[in-house]
Scaffold this motif. Structure first.
Motif, mmCIF file in Angstrom:
data_model
loop_
_atom_site.group_PDB
_atom_site.id
_atom_site.type_symbol
_atom_site.label_atom_id
_atom_site.label_comp_id
_atom_site.label_asym_id
_atom_site.label_seq_id
_atom_site.Cartn_x
_atom_site.Cartn_y
_atom_site.Cartn_z
ATOM 1 N N LYS A 1 -21.429 -4.930 4.091
ATOM 2 C CA LYS A 1 -21.009 -6.322 4.293
ATOM 3 C C LYS A 1 -21.385 -7.186 3.107
ATOM 4 O O LYS A 1 -20.726 -8.194 2.826
ATOM 5 N N ASN A 2 -22.449 -6.803 2.365
ATOM 6 C CA ASN A 2 -22.842 -7.529 1.143
ATOM 7 C C ASN A 2 -22.036 -7.072 -0.080
ATOM 8 O O ASN A 2 -22.298 -7.501 -1.206
ATOM 9 N N LYS A 3 -21.103 -6.109 0.157
ATOM 10 C CA LYS A 3 -20.239 -5.559 -0.896
ATOM 11 C C LYS A 3 -21.024 -4.794 -1.960
ATOM 12 O O LYS A 3 -20.586 -4.673 -3.106
ATOM 13 N N ASN A 4 -22.175 -4.303 -1.543
ATOM 14 C CA ASN A 4 -22.957 -3.427 -2.420
ATOM 15 C C ASN A 4 -22.620 -1.998 -1.981
ATOM 16 O O ASN A 4 -23.379 -1.354 -1.271
ATOM 17 N N TYR A 5 -21.451 -1.520 -2.409
ATOM 18 C CA TYR A 5 -20.897 -0.282 -1.867
ATOM 19 C C TYR A 5 -21.688 0.959 -2.292
ATOM 20 O O TYR A 5 -21.713 1.958 -1.574
ATOM 21 N N GLU A 6 -22.355 0.874 -3.445
ATOM 22 C CA GLU A 6 -23.131 2.022 -3.910
ATOM 23 C C GLU A 6 -24.298 2.298 -2.944
ATOM 24 O O GLU A 6 -24.516 3.435 -2.499
ATOM 25 N N GLU A 7 -25.051 1.216 -2.604
ATOM 26 C CA GLU A 7 -26.163 1.377 -1.664
ATOM 27 C C GLU A 7 -25.658 1.745 -0.267
ATOM 28 O O GLU A 7 -26.259 2.543 0.451
ATOM 29 N N ALA A 8 -24.530 1.132 0.108
ATOM 30 C CA ALA A 8 -23.952 1.415 1.429
ATOM 31 C C ALA A 8 -23.622 2.898 1.551
ATOM 32 O O ALA A 8 -23.909 3.538 2.576
ATOM 33 N N LEU A 9 -23.007 3.466 0.508
ATOM 34 C CA LEU A 9 -22.633 4.879 0.523
ATOM 35 C C LEU A 9 -23.870 5.767 0.553
ATOM 36 O O LEU A 9 -23.928 6.783 1.262
ATOM 37 N N SER A 10 -24.905 5.365 -0.203
ATOM 38 C CA SER A 10 -26.139 6.146 -0.256
ATOM 39 C C SER A 10 -26.773 6.266 1.121
ATOM 40 O O SER A 10 -27.147 7.355 1.569
ATOM 41 N N TYR A 11 -26.867 5.143 1.828
ATOM 42 C CA TYR A 11 -27.482 5.170 3.166
ATOM 43 C C TYR A 11 -26.579 5.852 4.182
ATOM 44 O O TYR A 11 -27.076 6.467 5.147
ATOM 45 N N PHE A 12 -25.259 5.747 3.977
ATOM 46 C CA PHE A 12 -24.361 6.421 4.906
ATOM 47 C C PHE A 12 -24.520 7.950 4.790
ATOM 48 O O PHE A 12 -24.484 8.667 5.795
ATOM 49 N N LYS A 13 -24.704 8.444 3.569
ATOM 50 C CA LYS A 13 -24.920 9.883 3.382
ATOM 51 C C LYS A 13 -26.210 10.328 4.079
ATOM 52 O O LYS A 13 -26.251 11.379 4.726
ATOM 53 N N LEU A 14 -27.251 9.511 3.927
ATOM 54 C CA LEU A 14 -28.514 9.843 4.608
ATOM 55 C C LEU A 14 -28.323 9.851 6.130
ATOM 56 O O LEU A 14 -28.843 10.711 6.842
ATOM 57 N N TYR A 15 -27.543 8.880 6.619
ATOM 58 C CA TYR A 15 -27.258 8.808 8.059
ATOM 59 C C TYR A 15 -26.496 10.042 8.525
ATOM 60 O O TYR A 15 -26.820 10.650 9.545
ATOM 61 N N LYS A 16 -25.485 10.437 7.718
ATOM 62 C CA LYS A 16 -24.637 11.579 8.092
ATOM 63 C C LYS A 16 -25.472 12.872 8.129
ATOM 64 O O LYS A 16 -25.354 13.674 9.065
ATOM 65 N N GLU A 17 -26.322 13.051 7.133
ATOM 66 C CA GLU A 17 -27.156 14.263 7.092
ATOM 67 C C GLU A 17 -28.097 14.313 8.297
ATOM 68 O O GLU A 17 -28.244 15.355 8.953
ATOM 69 N N ALA A 18 -28.733 13.176 8.582
ATOM 70 C CA ALA A 18 -29.677 13.135 9.723
ATOM 71 C C ALA A 18 -28.953 13.341 11.044
ATOM 72 O O ALA A 18 -29.437 14.029 11.942
ATOM 73 N N ASN A 19 -27.770 12.738 11.159
ATOM 74 C CA ASN A 19 -26.988 12.852 12.412
ATOM 75 C C ASN A 19 -26.548 14.296 12.652
ATOM 76 O O ASN A 19 -26.609 14.803 13.780
ATOM 77 N N ASP A 20 -26.103 14.967 11.576
ATOM 78 C CA ASP A 20 -25.658 16.365 11.708
ATOM 79 C C ASP A 20 -26.819 17.263 12.148
ATOM 80 O O ASP A 20 -26.643 18.197 12.927
ATOM 81 N N THR A 21 -28.013 16.953 11.600
ATOM 82 C CA THR A 21 -29.194 17.748 11.971
ATOM 83 C C THR A 21 -29.572 17.520 13.428
ATOM 84 O O THR A 21 -29.913 18.445 14.156
ATOM 85 N N LEU A 22 -29.475 16.250 13.857
ATOM 86 C CA LEU A 22 -29.931 15.872 15.204
ATOM 87 C C LEU A 22 -29.002 16.394 16.291
ATOM 88 O O LEU A 22 -29.426 16.885 17.326
ATOM 89 N N PHE A 23 -27.697 16.319 16.068
ATOM 90 C CA PHE A 23 -26.736 16.675 17.109
ATOM 91 C C PHE A 23 -25.857 17.853 16.687
ATOM 92 O O PHE A 23 -24.628 17.785 16.732
ATOM 93 N N ASN A 24 -26.468 18.923 16.235
ATOM 94 C CA ASN A 24 -25.671 20.086 15.842
ATOM 95 C C ASN A 24 -25.206 20.851 17.076
ATOM 96 O O ASN A 24 -25.717 20.690 18.175
#
Length: 807
Positions: A362-385
């Motif tokens: 929402k702050n249009k800082n897409y680089e940081e947004a993408l970085s945290y989204f990748k961390l979220y995706k990795e953690a989510n895949d591990t949690l709900f495999n």
């Protein structure tokens, strides 16, 4: 005279130095008495529990009893832990553990290790908690303590659930459930089912979770375990929240919060405040959302529960994102992420990653947004495999399969029992009928058939009881109905096979009197429902006038009993109201008669002094007239105020004013009624003098309470009047040293026209406290009181302040 002075001194010491008296009393008590009192206070008042446990330790040390010393240290450690004095708790527990180790008391050591695990769990160190719970599990296994094993397996499952390792969590919970069912441990079964439901809820299996929670709630309600009932209502609310049934969610959360606040369970309170806030957030009611999240954060920080602090910060961040306050949301999300990583809470870490990704996007800082989204995706895949999901589904299926097998076995056993009972009854009846038929078959065949048809046509439960065999020989179909009082005897559920009477019935009295008897009894049926029956017992006598059989039938009079009770309650209430009204009329007449007499005499004296030109005496009596008129005006105002309150016409008109000056005016007004023996000690605390309240209603509150304090302290004494202005409320404390209020009268204290039995000749109409209650409620405030006969009364009034006018 010396005895009177002595008792007066003792009373003063008790009032002002109560703590010292308690210490003296405790020093003279034995260890067992102190330890028992302390243990009873553990949940309700841990501060008092700690004090008494410390006295118990002193006593144990004097007696040099190691076991008692260890017990006292354990209780002190538990109290400190409950009061969040974690470091001191560990010191006390270590000291207790050393003694128990020396005494080789493994069960007590297991208790201490359990507390170590809880301390680690509350601080977010789940690996340490698991380590401690495994130690505890080994002790219980060595002691062959299956209840301890079941409880500890549940603890391990909860710790793994907090680590978001759901398959391991279910493994432990199902193991606990299996042991609990094997040994008939109802609480353990309910706890295990609750934790299984928690995991299913976390894995989005809402239907299964609701099914389990409903089953658990029924168990806890039968056992009247309020803390568990509260927890289950909360869990049901959470599931309804995730299925978008928000009204049902709020209803269940509110029920749970009410119970938790009553029990003083701060951890549950924090969870529930969070859940209520989340529900309001979905409903877009942001004012209520922020209010409840802030309350939840305050409670969580107070008890230092890291998981709940991080969870609440994530929730606040999500709300601020919706409101567009991205900077505040960023601060809270980062703080939540830091705590979640420290305590290794994977589910909270996952949520923080998602929130940070949304904020940077929402702050249009897409680089940081993408970085945290990748961390979220990795953690989510591990949690709900998929492996996790499959393991959990397999465990649920295994449990359901076991349940079905047990149900089938139970049905088979029940069917076998029914067949045995049916065959036994059939054989007995056949033998009786065969013998009877052999003697007078032709003559009595029609009579027997007729008798059977008559019995079966009866609408009330009917049976024939054989005194020699202690069994029911004959019964109609109504008696075999589950709602019948004879059902348990006819279906093999009675545990006392040799009893000569039912429980309850007319048998004993019929055997004694050998005549018809009628009696009423409340009967608890197999479904735990209680009904009232009127039993009629008729004896059948042999040639020697001995009772051989008893014919008995029962009439259900439950509705009649309930109706009579309602009529009785209504009549008593009506009588009480009439008595109170009569008392009010009498008291009011007396209250008006006295000032009118004073008024009349003062007027006559003014006329007399007018002739003698005595100006000072005229002024004195004019002042008396003013005082009497003011008193009568106040009485009329009280009557009008209570009338308005009853008609819901009491207006609430707050305004800003100087509370310190206002309280001073009130004191000046009420001092008119005080004697020279009365002393009002005014205490005023707060960073400001200005508040936003209804001055008219506040005057009713303070004037009535202060005048009562004077009136019901006929021998004088100190009256404490304390005012404290806090951030969100004003607290008034008024305490006297008067006659007090009897305990049996306290429940009716705020009823109209009601006066305590010990007021004697002290004047009053019984309206003052009723008006105080209504005025406090108009402010959305709270009123509390404590009283002891001949010691005095203390009232505490809490009035909330609007946010925009808080000091």
């Amino acid at each position: 005279m010396q005895t009177l002075i002595f008792h007066l001194i003792i009373s003063i010491i008790v009032l002002f130095l109560g703590a010292q008296k308690q210490q003296d009393k405790n020093d003279n008590s034995g260890f067992e008495d102190l330890y028992k009192k302390s243990s009873n206070l553990f949940f309700a008042n841990p501060d008092s529990c700690l004090v008494l446990a410390q006295y118990a330790l002193k006593t144990a040390n004097k007696e040099n009893n190691k076991k008692n010393i260890a017990s006292a240290l354990l209780l002190i450690g538990k109290s400190n832990n409950k009061l969040n004095n974690t470091k001191q708790a560990i010191i006390d527990l270590k000291a207790s553990e050393e003694i128990y180790f020396e005494l080789n008391m493994q069960d007590s050591i297991a208790q201490i290790i359990n507390i170590y695990g809880e301390i680690a769990e509350n601080s977010g160190d789940y690996d340490e908690a698991i380590k401690q719970y495994n130690k505890k599990l080994n002790i219980h296994k060595n002691l062959n303590d299956k209840i301890g094993v079941a409880n500890t397996l549940n603890k391990l499952g909860v710790a793994y659930k907090y680590k978001a390792k759901y398959s391991q969590a279910l493994e432990y919970h199902y193991a606990s459930l299996q042991i609990s069912e094997e040994i008939g441990y109802v609480i353990g079964k309910a706890n295990a089912l609750g934790n299984i439901a928690n995991v299913n809820e976390a894995m989005k299996n809402s239907k299964k979770a609701i099914e389990l929670y409903t089953q658990i709630l029924s168990i806890y309600q039968k056992l009247n375990h309020e803390d568990k009932i509260a927890n289950t209502f909360m869990n049901i609310g959470v599931v309804y929240y995730y299925t978008n049934e928000y009204d049902k969610a709020l209803k269940n959360f509110s029920k749970s919060l009410e119970i938790s606040e009553r029990l003083g369970n701060k951890l549950m309170e924090a969870y529930l405040l969070n859940n209520i806030a989340c529900t309001y957030q979905v409903l877009k009611k942001y004012k209520e959302t922020l209010k409840y999240f802030e309350k939840a954060l305050h409670v969580s920080e107070k008890i230092d529960n890291k998981w709940n602090i991080a969870n609440t910060l994530n929730n606040l961040a999500a709300t601020q994102i919706e409101l567009g306050n991205l900077n505040d949301a960023l601060v809270k999300s980062n703080k939540a992420l830091s705590i979640a990583k420290d305590i290794k809470a994977s589910d909270l870490t996952l949520e923080s990653y998602k929130l940070l990704s949304d904020i940077y996007n929402k702050n249009k800082n897409y680089e940081e947004a993408l970085s945290y989204f990748k961390l979220y995706k990795e953690a989510n895949d591990t949690l709900f495999n998929e492996t996790n999901q499959r393991q959990i589904a397999e465990m649920n299926a295994k449990y359901e399969s076991q349940l079905k097998e047990k149900e089938i076995q139970a049905l088979q056993i029940k069917e076998q029992q029914r067949i045995i009972v049916f065959v036994s009854i059939t054989v007995i009846l056949f033998m009786i009928i065969a013998v009877t038929s052999y003697v007078r078959f032709r003559q009595r065949r029609r009579d027997v058939n007729f008798l059977k048809s008559v019995i079966e046509s009866l609408t009330h439960p009917f049976c024939v009881y054989n005194v020699d065999t202690h069994k029911i020989e004959m019964a109609n179909k109504t008696a075999e109905n589950p709602s019948s009082p004879y059902f348990k005897y006819l279906n093999g559920h009675d545990s006392d096979k040799t009893s000569t009477s039912f429980t309850p019935n007319t048998t004993e009295k019929v055997l004694k009197n050998k005549t018809m008897i009628s009696m009423e009894f409340p009967i608890e049926l197999n479904n735990e429902e209680t009904k009232y029956y009127e039993f009629y017992g008729f004896p059948i006598l042999d040639n020697k006038k001995n009772v051989t059989k008893i014919i008995e039938y029962a009439v259900d009079i439950t509705e009649k009993k309930v109706a009579m009770q309602k009529i009785k309650s209504a009549f008593e209430r009506e009588k009480e109201l009439n008595d109170l009204k009569s008392q009010f009329i009498s008291s009011t007449s007396h209250e008006f008669r006295t000032p009118l007499a004073t008024l009349f005499s003062s007027v006559e004296l003014i006329q007399h002094y007018d002739k003698t030109n005595s100006e000072s005496k005229k002024l004195y009596h004019i002042a008396r007239i003013k005082s009497v008129v003011k008193y009568m005006a106040r009485m009329l105002d009280d009557i009008l105020t209570i009338n308005k309150a009853e008609a819901n016409m009491l207006e609430f008109e707050p305004e800003k004013f100087n509370l310190r000056s206002f309280c001073g005016e009130i004191i000046e007004d009420v001092l008119v009624y005080a004697s020279s023996n009365h002393y009002i000690n005014q205490i005023f605390e707060g960073k400001t003098n200005s508040v936003f309240l209804d001055t008219k209603l506040l005057r009713h509150i303070l004037s009535n309470l202060l005048s009562n304090a004077i009136k019901y302290s006929p021998h004088g004494g100190q009256i404490i009047f304390k005012t404290e202005i806090l951030e969100d409320e004003v607290v008034f404390l008024i305490r006297d040293e008067g006659i007090g209020i009897p305990k049996e009268n306290q429940k009716n204290l705020f009823q109209h026209f009601f006066r305590a039995k010990n007021v004697g000749s002290i004047s009053g109409a019984g309206l003052g406290l009723a008006i105080v209650k209504k005025a406090v409620e108009a402010h959305n405030g709270k009123i509390e009181f404590e009283s002891e006969i001949n010691r005095g009364t203390k009232f505490i009034i809490k009035l909330p302040l609007p946010k925009n006018t808080q000091p």
